[in-house]
Design a protein around this motif. Sequence first.
Motif, short mmCIF file in Angstrom:
data_model
loop_
_atom_site.label_atom_id
_atom_site.label_comp_id
_atom_site.label_asym_id
_atom_site.label_seq_id
_atom_site.Cartn_x
_atom_site.Cartn_y
_atom_site.Cartn_z
N THR A 94 -37.42 -71.71 8.65
CA THR A 94 -37.27 -71.85 7.19
C THR A 94 -37.33 -73.32 6.77
O THR A 94 -37.54 -73.62 5.58
N VAL A 95 -37.13 -74.22 7.73
CA VAL A 95 -37.10 -75.65 7.40
C VAL A 95 -38.49 -76.30 7.55
O VAL A 95 -38.60 -77.52 7.38
N LEU A 96 -39.51 -75.53 7.85
CA LEU A 96 -40.84 -76.12 8.06
C LEU A 96 -41.30 -76.99 6.89
O LEU A 96 -41.80 -78.10 7.11
N PRO A 97 -41.19 -76.53 5.64
CA PRO A 97 -41.64 -77.39 4.54
C PRO A 97 -40.91 -78.74 4.50
O PRO A 97 -41.51 -79.78 4.22
N THR A 119 -44.52 -86.54 6.59
CA THR A 119 -45.51 -87.14 5.69
C THR A 119 -45.08 -88.52 5.22
O THR A 119 -45.90 -89.29 4.71
N ASP A 120 -43.80 -88.86 5.39
CA ASP A 120 -43.30 -90.17 4.97
C ASP A 120 -44.00 -91.26 5.77
O ASP A 120 -43.79 -91.40 6.98
N ALA A 121 -44.83 -92.06 5.13
CA ALA A 121 -45.68 -93.04 5.82
C ALA A 121 -45.04 -94.41 5.96
O ALA A 121 -45.68 -95.34 6.44
N ALA A 174 -39.69 -89.33 10.45
CA ALA A 174 -40.99 -88.73 10.77
C ALA A 174 -41.07 -88.40 12.26
O ALA A 174 -41.63 -87.37 12.65
N LEU A 175 -40.52 -89.27 13.09
CA LEU A 175 -40.57 -89.07 14.54
C LEU A 175 -39.86 -87.77 14.93
O LEU A 175 -40.42 -86.93 15.65
N SER A 199 -52.53 -87.08 9.12
CA SER A 199 -52.39 -88.48 8.72
C SER A 199 -51.39 -89.23 9.59
O SER A 199 -51.42 -90.47 9.65
N THR A 200 -50.51 -88.51 10.30
CA THR A 200 -49.55 -89.18 11.18
C THR A 200 -50.24 -89.88 12.35
O THR A 200 -49.65 -90.74 12.98
#
Length: 231
Positions: A22-25, A32-34, A45-46, A64-65
Motif C-alpha cells: 500500500t506504500v508503493l506510491p 523521485t526526489d532528485a 531515495a536510497l 530517472s534515478t
Amino acid sequence: ASPVMDVRLQAQRRLVEAQDRTVLPDLVRLATDASADELNLNPRALHALWTLHGLGASEAAPKSTLRHASAAVRRAAVMTLPAEGWTTDDWRQLLVTDADAQVRLAALLAVADRGNPASILPLVEAFQNPRNTSDPWLKDGFIAAAAHHDHAFLTSCLSTAPSSPGAIEVMRAVARHHAAHEANALKLTLAAAGAPPAVASAILEGMTAGWPAQRVPALTPDTVARFQAAI
C-alpha cells in the motif's frame, strides 16, 4: 525519510517483512526526489529504492534515478531496477560517462547479470578507457560483463582494443571463456590473424587455455585453407 539511519533501516525492514504494497506510491515519490545533501547523499531515495526492491516492485521505480545527483542512489538504481528497457544511452551514461567507479562497477555487473543488446557498444566504449582496466575490481567486472557478450566483445577488440596490461588480461580471460563455443571460436581465431600482435596474442592464448582437452575441432577443407593462409 527519518534523519536517523536506524529508524530508516527498521522502517525498510518492517515494510519488506510485511510485504506492505500500500506504500508503493509513497516510496515512488521518495525515490523521485532528485536532491542531494552536502555529502552528496539522498537517504530517502536510497532506502525507497531498496524497499521497492524488497517488495518486488522495482519496476515502479523511476528510471530517472539512474541519473540521480547522488552516486549512491545511482548505484542502488543500477542494482535494483530491471534493465530490459535500458537503452544504449542509459548504458553509456552508466558505463562511460559516470564519474563514480562504484557506479561503473555496478553497471558492469548488471551487464553480466542482465545486459541486453543495447549494452554492447557502451561496454566496448568503456573498455577503451584505461581507468577502467587499471583498477582490479573494475577489471574483474569487465571480464564478467564481456563474457556475457563474448563474441561481440572480442570481435570488436580486433580493431579497437587498447593494449594496456589490464586490457590484455581481460581479453585473455574472455577468450578462454569463449573457447567453449567452437564454431564462433574458430571464426574469431581466423579473424585474430589480422589484429594487432598484442591483441591477437591475448585472444589466441585465451582460446588455447580454454579449449577442452579432448575436443577435436571440426575443420572443413575451406577452414584448413584459411588457417594455412593466415599462417
